[in-house]
Design an enzyme around this catalytic site. Sequence first.
Site, PDB file in Angstrom:
ATOM      1  N   ASP A  62      84.066  56.746  -8.080  1.00  0.00           N
ATOM      2  CA  ASP A  62      84.570  56.601  -7.078  1.00  0.00           C
ATOM      3  C   ASP A  62      86.202  55.890  -6.772  1.00  0.00           C
ATOM      4  O   ASP A  62      86.505  56.305  -6.480  1.00  0.00           O
ATOM      5  CB  ASP A  62      83.484  56.309  -6.252  1.00  0.00           C
ATOM      6  CG  ASP A  62      81.904  56.995  -6.119  1.00  0.00           C
ATOM      7  OD1 ASP A  62      82.609  58.573  -6.392  1.00  0.00           O
ATOM      8  OD2 ASP A  62      81.163  56.963  -5.763  1.00  0.00           O
ATOM      9  N   ASP A  76      74.859  55.833  -8.969  1.00  0.00           N
ATOM     10  CA  ASP A  76      76.073  54.515  -7.479  1.00  0.00           C
ATOM     11  C   ASP A  76      75.528  53.228  -8.271  1.00  0.00           C
ATOM     12  O   ASP A  76      73.428  53.236  -8.336  1.00  0.00           O
ATOM     13  CB  ASP A  76      75.601  54.788  -6.391  1.00  0.00           C
ATOM     14  CG  ASP A  76      76.941  56.145  -6.312  1.00  0.00           C
ATOM     15  OD1 ASP A  76      77.611  56.646  -6.856  1.00  0.00           O
ATOM     16  OD2 ASP A  76      76.826  56.996  -4.823  1.00  0.00           O
TER      17      ASP A  76
END
Length: 197
Positions: free
Chosen positions: A154, A140
């Site tokens: 995401d 991330d």
Amino acid sequence: MTPSSPQTPDSTGAGTGRARRGVPAFIMLALAAAAVVFDQLTKLWVVRTMTEGQVIDVLPPVLRWHFIRNPGAAFSIGTDYTWVFTIIMVLVSGFLVYLMFRVRSLAWATALGLVLGGALGNLTDRLFREPSFGQGHVVDFIALPNFAIFNIADSCVVCGVILVCLLTLRGIGIDGVRTPSGKTVSTEQRNDDEATR
């Protein structure tokens, strides 16, 4: 000129893919593949150019790159059960591939393609990144103020789910048929209704 039936393909184009069965499936597959490639390329760039934990201001204070590895789900939930999320992603991806052969709406193909691409993007991390196969940590790096750190996969999932919700609220079914009541009607039900008229 005959009056139109209440169960007709959406005039906005959501049902235009019903005439050619393979087109929505191709769009869904192509969009999913593009999402996976873009997601993995950005993660590769982050891993090669940043150190874990590093923060880079992009558009301060709105946007920063913040490299972390997430063993859990969204918002770092369930960090001790990485393998569970791997199994869930495999099942979700399999179900979406099944739907790919049934979708007749271009709008639904777009929505499901985004969700499938996002799921496969993060599943790739789970399968092939450290520390082990099936328990890999997801990369991330996109950081917004007072929000979770996330990635392209995401974003695709969230955008796809929002579009699914909008299509559902508008009453547009996966076959591209829209009903005024907001309830989708199956092909069999439509044929039965037409036969009784």
